[in-house]
Design an enzyme around this catalytic site. Structure first.
Site, PDB file in Angstrom:
ATOM      1  N   ASP A 243       0.847  -1.192   0.000  1.00  0.00           N
ATOM      2  CA  ASP A 243       0.000   0.000   0.000  1.00  0.00           C
ATOM      3  C   ASP A 243       0.886   1.246   0.000  1.00  0.00           C
ATOM      4  OD1 ASP A 243      -3.110   0.608   0.433  1.00  0.00           O
ATOM      5  OD2 ASP A 243      -2.018   2.040   1.655  1.00  0.00           O
ATOM      6  N   TYR A 392      -3.736  11.078   1.170  1.00  0.00           N
ATOM      7  CA  TYR A 392      -4.227  10.871  -0.194  1.00  0.00           C
ATOM      8  C   TYR A 392      -4.252  12.174  -0.979  1.00  0.00           C
ATOM      9  CZ  TYR A 392      -5.555   6.029   0.658  1.00  0.00           C
ATOM     10  OH  TYR A 392      -5.508   4.680   0.924  1.00  0.00           O
ATOM     11  N   HIS A 449      -4.601  -7.847  -0.152  1.00  0.00           N
ATOM     12  CA  HIS A 449      -3.913  -6.576   0.005  1.00  0.00           C
ATOM     13  C   HIS A 449      -3.112  -6.470   1.299  1.00  0.00           C
ATOM     14  CE1 HIS A 449      -3.258  -2.331  -0.756  1.00  0.00           C
ATOM     15  NE2 HIS A 449      -3.728  -2.029   0.433  1.00  0.00           N
TER      16      HIS A 449
END
Length: 473
Positions: A243, A392, A449
């Site tokens: 990630d 983000y 993930h």
């Protein structure tokens, strides 16, 4: 006798000219891409930065490393329970399962366990079983755990390994893989590869301070972690991440290639050569050999409609957090049940997107509620959901590929562990665009993930294999 054969050749060329033209265009595109990127040996430069409040003070920064302990209080737990008790639930649509997000019928079960059975004090003791520390870097208190082998074997060099988490995870993701790396013999792993593991919290996550200024990108985090490893006395070290941790580790390798002896990732950010990748995805099913696709790549990438549907379905959170993170964050920071639903939904579909077809999202197939809620509690007690979401906006707010690091390759020895249920499969040919010195590429049999959290043994074995390969053992 030669004229009929010549006629056949001309007829073939005329009827299949379109095919030859496509091949010529594809070849030209690949040639242009190779010419543009062949000499890209640039690296990221370390800079002087200050992310603390106000102006950087004129006095030198305190570089001491201080022991830290996770603690809780009766007031903290009481406040949590009061907020949980005030939750309003909305009934789910009939047979909606996890297709609309977290199913509120199952959420009631999770919340009941959280309120009546989950023991945060016990989990705090588990968190504290590894040594925690803090140190001030660029105006921020940086939290990390540093775990050394209890009995390092004689004749074997202990290798420093920096492991970096992502969102919505935390340093706690690595708690099950740490003993496999620091004491591999006891767990049936390669005895020759012994590690001391450093797991920091990304600034704005968990127990690390949040930046006070705009612009804190993955490169800024990479620079802080480079300084952390230098402060710990490591002139050479290995790095691993998934990630955001994958991107941060990539930036570290771009910034300190002489110090990073190897980078292992379980998610690959291909943020350059977008057109080339799109073209290979468009044409690769019919010309796999032209794009370096293997049979397993074809199984995971096609039909391409599946990829596009998955990206559309799973990327809504990203758009919100890359544009207006503080708005939704305000709600999540004040409602623990909303926070749990928002975070845990990702641990369902990102572990296996087929789990959205289950009433409980398949959450307890791979994880325990204690582990899941401990990760949620780290966000709750540190009020870190908003700064974690801002990461983000800082990284994606200007668009994909807008930052300098996206155009820089990584030339240190590299490895990619390709788990089958990762958000987007990355074929080896794509990975080599970013990592020309890719020494290890592994198709894992299962996992998604959150690799270290879900499949710690598989990930540990792949790390061992990679580092054993580049060390010649």
């Amino acid at each position: 006798m030669k004229l009929p054969f010549l006629g056949f050749i001309l007829d073939f060329a005329y009827n299949y000219m379109w095919f030859l033209q496509i091949l010529a265009v594809l070849f030209l595109i690949r040639l242009i891409y190779w010419v543009i990127n062949r000499g890209n040996n640039e690296k990221l430069e370390m800079e002087d930065a200050w992310w603390g409040p106000g102006r950087k003070p004129s006095t030198p920064e305190d570089e001491s490393i201080r022991p830290f302990k996770v603690e809780t209080s009766e007031e903290e737990i009481k406040d949590l329970h009061q907020r949980i008790d005030m939750t309003r639930f909305t009934p789910p649509l009939e047979d909606s399962r996890f297709h609309y997000g977290f199913n509120s019928n199952y959420l009631k079960k999770v919340v009941s366990y959280w309120r009546n059975q989950f023991d945060w004090r016990k989990q705090v003791e588990i968190l504290n079983k590894y040594p925690h520390f803090k140190t001030k870097i660029e105006g921020l208190d940086i939290h990390f755990i540093h775990v050394k082998p209890s009995k390092p074997p004689s004749g074997h060099k202990v290798k420093p390994l920096l492991m970096v988490h992502g969102w919505p995870g935390s340093f706690y993701e690595f708690y099950k893989i740490i003993p496999l790396l620091t004491d591999p013999e006891s767990h049936g792993l390669n005895y020759n590869q012994i590690f001391e593991v450093i797991c920091p919290s990304i600034p704005g996550y968990g127990f690390s301070d949040a930046p006070h200024k705009q612009g804190f990108t993955s490169v800024a985090a990479a620079q802080i972690f480079c300084k952390l490893m230098n402060r710990l006395g490591f002139q050479e070290f290995f790095i691993q991440g998934g990630d955001w941790g994958s991107l941060i580790c990539t930036n570290i390798a771009q910034m300190a290639p002489s110090q990073v002896k190897g980078i292992h990732v379980n998610m690959c950010f291909i943020d350059s050569g977008t057109f080339s990748i799109f073209l290979s995805l468009l044409m690769g099913r019919w010309f796999p050999w032209l794009f370096g696709f293997q049979e397993r790549d074809l199984q995971l990438l096609y039909p391409a409609k599946k990829i596009f549907n998955s990206v559309f379905r799973e990327s809504g959170y990203m758009h919100i957090q890359a544009t207006k993170p503080d708005t939704v964050g305000c709600a999540l920071n004040n409602c623990p049940v909303g926070l749990a639903a928002y975070i845990l939904e990702k641990f369902s579909t990102w572990t296996n997107d087929e789990y959205r077809n289950l009433e409980d999202g398949g959450l307890e197939k791979k994880y325990t509620l204690d582990d899941l809620l401990t990760n949620v509690m780290i966000y709750w007690v540190t009020a870190s959901i908003i700064p974690s979401q801002r990461f983000y906006k800082e990284n994606l707010g200007q668009g994909i590929g807008a930052h300098k690091h996206s155009k820089i390759k990584v030339f240190v020895p590299s490895a990619l562990a390709a788990f089958p249920f990762e958000l987007l499969h990355c074929p080896e040919s794509w990975a080599r665009k970013k990592f020309p010195n890719l020494c290890s590429y592994t198709h894992l049999p299962q996992g998604g993930h959150f690799a270290a959290f879900e499949e710690p043994l598989l990930l540990a074995e792949d790390i061992q294999k990679f580092i054993g390969r580049i060390k010649g053992k």
